[in-house]
Design a protein around this motif. Structure first.
Motif, mmCIF file in Angstrom:
data_model
loop_
_atom_site.group_PDB
_atom_site.id
_atom_site.type_symbol
_atom_site.label_atom_id
_atom_site.label_comp_id
_atom_site.label_asym_id
_atom_site.label_seq_id
_atom_site.Cartn_x
_atom_site.Cartn_y
_atom_site.Cartn_z
ATOM 1 N N LYS A 1 -3.039 9.295 8.860
ATOM 2 C CA LYS A 1 -3.939 10.404 9.479
ATOM 3 C C LYS A 1 -3.316 11.151 10.721
ATOM 4 O O LYS A 1 -3.248 12.471 10.681
ATOM 5 N N TRP A 2 -2.484 10.511 11.235
ATOM 6 C CA TRP A 2 -1.485 11.270 12.442
ATOM 7 C C TRP A 2 -0.547 12.147 11.843
ATOM 8 O O TRP A 2 -0.518 13.490 12.108
ATOM 9 N N ALA A 3 0.160 11.882 10.764
ATOM 10 C CA ALA A 3 1.008 12.573 9.941
ATOM 11 C C ALA A 3 0.246 13.798 9.306
ATOM 12 O O ALA A 3 0.719 14.868 9.316
ATOM 13 N N THR A 4 -0.891 13.580 8.791
ATOM 14 C CA THR A 4 -1.665 14.737 8.238
ATOM 15 C C THR A 4 -2.063 15.614 9.119
ATOM 16 O O THR A 4 -1.809 16.828 8.746
ATOM 17 N N GLU A 5 -2.352 15.387 10.215
ATOM 18 C CA GLU A 5 -2.812 16.316 11.335
ATOM 19 C C GLU A 5 -1.708 17.074 11.877
ATOM 20 O O GLU A 5 -1.875 18.132 12.121
ATOM 21 N N THR A 6 -0.543 16.283 11.718
ATOM 22 C CA THR A 6 0.514 16.963 12.551
ATOM 23 C C THR A 6 1.193 18.021 11.796
ATOM 24 O O THR A 6 1.659 18.882 12.097
ATOM 25 N N PHE A 7 1.208 17.409 10.374
ATOM 26 C CA PHE A 7 2.317 18.308 9.501
ATOM 27 C C PHE A 7 1.338 19.117 8.606
ATOM 28 O O PHE A 7 1.752 19.889 7.573
ATOM 29 N N GLY A 8 0.174 18.765 8.520
ATOM 30 C CA GLY A 8 -0.759 19.608 7.435
ATOM 31 C C GLY A 8 -0.985 18.531 6.225
ATOM 32 O O GLY A 8 -1.804 18.967 5.399
ATOM 33 N N GLY A 9 -0.133 17.681 6.094
ATOM 34 C CA GLY A 9 -0.532 16.897 4.874
ATOM 35 C C GLY A 9 0.806 15.777 4.776
ATOM 36 O O GLY A 9 1.499 15.749 5.492
ATOM 37 N N VAL A 10 0.687 15.002 3.567
ATOM 38 C CA VAL A 10 1.587 13.973 3.305
ATOM 39 C C VAL A 10 1.824 13.957 2.010
ATOM 40 O O VAL A 10 1.104 14.012 0.958
ATOM 41 N N LEU B 1 0.630 -1.102 0.017
ATOM 42 C CA LEU B 1 0.049 0.042 0.033
ATOM 43 C C LEU B 1 0.941 1.391 0.214
ATOM 44 O O LEU B 1 2.052 1.272 0.907
ATOM 45 N N GLY B 2 0.601 2.158 -0.744
ATOM 46 C CA GLY B 2 1.189 3.437 -0.901
ATOM 47 C C GLY B 2 0.678 4.666 -1.549
ATOM 48 O O GLY B 2 -0.634 4.226 -2.167
ATOM 49 N N CYS B 3 1.035 5.633 -1.878
ATOM 50 C CA CYS B 3 0.405 6.856 -2.321
ATOM 51 C C CYS B 3 1.325 7.863 -2.404
ATOM 52 O O CYS B 3 2.285 7.999 -1.909
ATOM 53 N N TRP B 4 1.101 8.799 -3.261
ATOM 54 C CA TRP B 4 1.810 10.337 -3.248
ATOM 55 C C TRP B 4 0.885 11.443 -3.824
ATOM 56 O O TRP B 4 -0.192 11.042 -4.301
ATOM 57 N N THR B 5 1.372 12.448 -3.436
ATOM 58 C CA THR B 5 0.596 13.862 -3.566
ATOM 59 C C THR B 5 1.641 14.940 -3.988
ATOM 60 O O THR B 5 2.584 14.712 -4.036
ATOM 61 N N ASP B 6 0.794 16.166 -4.208
ATOM 62 C CA ASP B 6 1.611 17.180 -4.500
ATOM 63 C C ASP B 6 1.822 18.122 -3.217
ATOM 64 O O ASP B 6 2.359 19.514 -3.477
ATOM 65 N N PHE B 7 1.715 17.461 -2.137
ATOM 66 C CA PHE B 7 1.851 18.365 -0.834
ATOM 67 C C PHE B 7 3.100 18.825 -0.515
ATOM 68 O O PHE B 7 4.066 18.147 -0.803
ATOM 69 N N THR B 8 3.167 20.034 0.033
ATOM 70 C CA THR B 8 4.379 20.708 0.487
ATOM 71 C C THR B 8 3.927 21.728 1.434
ATOM 72 O O THR B 8 3.051 22.298 1.284
ATOM 73 N N CYS C 1 -3.756 11.780 -0.462
ATOM 74 C CA CYS C 1 -3.025 10.638 -0.331
ATOM 75 C C CYS C 1 -4.019 9.364 0.011
ATOM 76 O O CYS C 1 -4.116 9.070 1.072
ATOM 77 N N ASP C 2 -4.338 8.712 -1.116
ATOM 78 C CA ASP C 2 -5.410 7.379 -0.676
ATOM 79 C C ASP C 2 -4.439 6.305 -1.031
ATOM 80 O O ASP C 2 -3.913 6.161 -2.019
ATOM 81 N N LEU C 3 -4.528 5.344 0.066
ATOM 82 C CA LEU C 3 -3.484 4.149 -0.071
ATOM 83 C C LEU C 3 -4.298 3.168 -0.947
ATOM 84 O O LEU C 3 -5.413 2.778 -1.081
ATOM 85 N N GLN C 4 -3.388 2.819 -2.083
ATOM 86 C CA GLN C 4 -3.647 1.985 -3.163
ATOM 87 C C GLN C 4 -2.499 0.985 -3.199
ATOM 88 O O GLN C 4 -1.359 1.198 -3.110
ATOM 89 N N PRO C 5 -2.846 -0.434 -3.714
ATOM 90 C CA PRO C 5 -1.836 -1.386 -4.028
ATOM 91 C C PRO C 5 -0.674 -0.838 -4.999
ATOM 92 O O PRO C 5 -1.140 -0.194 -6.138
ATOM 93 N N GLU C 6 0.535 -0.964 -4.901
ATOM 94 C CA GLU C 6 1.513 -0.598 -5.763
ATOM 95 C C GLU C 6 2.504 -1.340 -5.819
ATOM 96 O O GLU C 6 3.069 -1.949 -4.931
ATOM 97 N N ILE C 7 3.481 -1.198 -6.923
ATOM 98 C CA ILE C 7 4.975 -1.791 -6.857
ATOM 99 C C ILE C 7 6.045 -0.734 -6.807
ATOM 100 O O ILE C 7 5.642 0.563 -6.945
ATOM 101 N N ALA C 8 7.037 -0.941 -6.400
ATOM 102 C CA ALA C 8 8.283 0.196 -6.142
ATOM 103 C C ALA C 8 8.340 0.934 -7.398
ATOM 104 O O ALA C 8 8.544 2.272 -7.362
ATOM 105 N N ALA C 9 8.166 0.577 -8.711
ATOM 106 C CA ALA C 9 8.582 1.116 -9.813
ATOM 107 C C ALA C 9 7.617 2.180 -10.349
ATOM 108 O O ALA C 9 7.705 3.197 -11.077
#
Length: 518
Positions: free
Chosen positions: A101-110, A45-52, A136-144
């Motif tokens: 959820k904890w990281a999002t609440e602590t730092f404003g996003g992931v 499970l993984g995800c990525w976003t445009d958050f900074t 960041c919605d967790l979905q099945p993924e591979i490393a590539a």
């Protein structure tokens, strides 16, 4: 300058010895989890976003899995031209969702969430300008899948054992996941016209990704072309029982390949390939499965209720005529499905109208869904081009399992109905011939009646035939301006019989100079 914040969670994975499979064939370790007929890929499970953050900081979470065979060595993290990341230990969480959820609440996003087993080096290469989602919605993924992160992993232990035998019948592939393995989601790629046996622990879900004709037997949920099926089979992980059930079900004498998987992760991706094909690729291109596979649907329109006259897309449908539709789906091999239509509508921007429909009866085997429509509601609308669209579901024969609702669409052209406003009757050739024959028959009957009267009385009938003929010649149809004629005056000359009778009566009452001379 952007900085990197990393959270690391370490999980220890345990293994157990493989079961004895000599009942089917002699299992061998598959080096690198890949050979000519089977390829295994670990998914996580993984995800990525445009958050900074406001100060330009990216927040990356790494969940590190450790195998018992590794010594727990350290992980090196590199940020080329960007300095060193800030590392933080994440608090304990019962699930990945809680940690996210904890990281999002602590730092404003992931910015990203990545799961890696036995990594040696993690290198951040940058986003490279690709557009990223905002959540960041967790979905099945591979490393590539994450192009901005490069992972150098320790060579995985041989978690896949398999064997392949020569065969003379149709190929049958058996995949067995023992009960002590925690795999619960398998994404499967199969060759066409496959026969497979899919066996896993309780609550395991198999998803066949490619749209093919396949025959399968399983004790778990199987999703094929977006439709989830449950066969309710009870099958143990004992190879002897598996062999017996497979040969009995497929009425065969041999099994082509047998594979056991003991990779202790929740998600895997698996390819079964045709070992006899010369076109088998040396490597499998990594792919991430879509959340749900689509199934092919098509709609055909007909102009007749016997569904024998299909409508060409360029032909126009008259608005006062009924149109017949047939909705069909691609066959799923031995699986019998039915089509359910929930609603239909027509659209021609910006106009959208609900379209009532009637389900037509069909008596042929494996009949597609048949409907009929009336387009009278489109009679006075300006557009002539419309899209007919219906929401449908594919349901298993028992009716307990159906796919998600999908749409099927077909374009058609409409032609308004214009009624005839001419007040005069238009007579065709048949009508003219009928009137002529009727007039002739009436004349024959009248002539016959006159002769009958003359024969019965012995005297000619003084009906003023000439006057009657004259009267008949000027008859016209009243009420229609196309047939008006002027009535001619009737002659008043006496008939010869009337003149002779008058002369006789005069001669009997008085003498004439001629008679006296005689």
């Amino acid at each position: 300058m952007r900085s990197i914040t990393c959270f690391i969670a370490v999980i220890l994975c345990l293994r157990r010895a493989a079961s004895d499979s000599s009942a089917i064939c002699e299992l061998k370790d598959v080096s690198g989890d890949s050979n000519d007929w089977i390829v295994l890929q670990e998914m996580s499970l993984g995800c990525w976003t445009d958050f900074t953050s406001l100060n330009g900081t990216e927040v990356h979470i790494f969940k590190l899995l450790s195998s018992p065979v590794t010594d727990g060595s350290s992980v090196n993290i590199y940020l080329p031209n960007r300095g060193s990341p800030q590392k933080h230990a994440a608090p304990f969480a019962n699930s990945d969702s809680e940690l996210l959820k904890w990281a999002t609440e602590t730092f404003g996003g992931v910015t990203s969430f990545t799961t890696a087993r036995d990594p040696m080096v993690i290198t951040f290469t940058g986003m490279k300008g690709t557009q990223q989602p905002s959540t960041c919605d967790l979905q099945p993924e591979i490393a590539a899948d994450k192009q901005f992160i490069e992972l150098k992993l320790t060579s995985p232990p041989d978690e896949l054992k398999s064997c392949y035998t020569k065969y003379s019948e149709e190929p049958i592939h058996v995949i067995n996941i023992p009960d002590d393995v925690k795999i619960r989601h398998v994404y499967l790629h199969l060759p066409s016209n496959s026969k497979v046996f899919l066996r896993g622990p309780a609550n395991t879900e198999w998803t066949i990704l490619n749209n093919i004709s396949v025959k399968f037997l399983s004790n778990n949920h199987v999703t094929l072309n977006g439709m989830k099926l449950l066969l309710n089979k009870t099958i143990s992980d004992d190879p002897k029982e598996i062999r017996q059930k497979v040969l009995l079900h497929y009425k065969s004498t041999s099994i082509t390949s047998y594979s056991e998987i003991r990779l202790n992760v929740s998600h895997i991706q698996l390819w079964i390939r045709d070992h006899t094909s010369s076109s088998v690729p040396a490597e499998v291109k990594p792919t991430t499965p879509a959340p749900s596979s689509s199934f092919p649907l098509q709609m055909q329109l007909f102009s007749s209720p016997d569904y024998m006259l299909p409508l060409d897309p360029s032909s126009k449908v008259q608005s006062d005529k009924r149109v017949y539709a047939e909705i069909s789906s691609q066959s799923f091999g031995a699986i019998t499905v039915s089509i359910k239509v929930s609603s239909c509508w027509v659209s021609s921007m910006p106009e959208v109208r609900d379209m009532p429909f009637k389900e037509e009866v069909c008596y042929i085997k494996d009949c597609p869904k048949r409907l009929s429509f009336s387009f009278e509601m489109l009679q006075n609308l300006p557009s002539s081009s419309w899209d007919l669209e219906c929401a449908v579901k594919l349901c298993f024969k028992s009716g307990k399992s159906c796919t998600n609702e999908k749409h099927v669409k077909r374009n058609f052209q409409i032609k308004p109905y214009i009624p005839n406003k001419n007040p005069c009757f238009e007579f065709g050739l048949s009508a003219v011939l009928g009137i002529a024959f009727g007039g002739f028959l009436i004349g024959v009957l009248l002539t016959g009646a006159l002769w009958f009267i003359k024969i019965r009385t012995g005297h000619p009938v003084a009906l003023g035939m000439r006057s009657t003929a004259a009267e008949l010649s000027v008859l016209s149809i009243t009420g229609c301006p196309c047939g008006l004629t002027k009535r001619q005056p009737v002659p008043t000359h006496q008939s010869p019989s009337e003149n002779s009778s008058a002369n006789a009566s005069i001669g009997s009452t008085q003498s004439t100079p001629t008679s006296s001379m005689a």
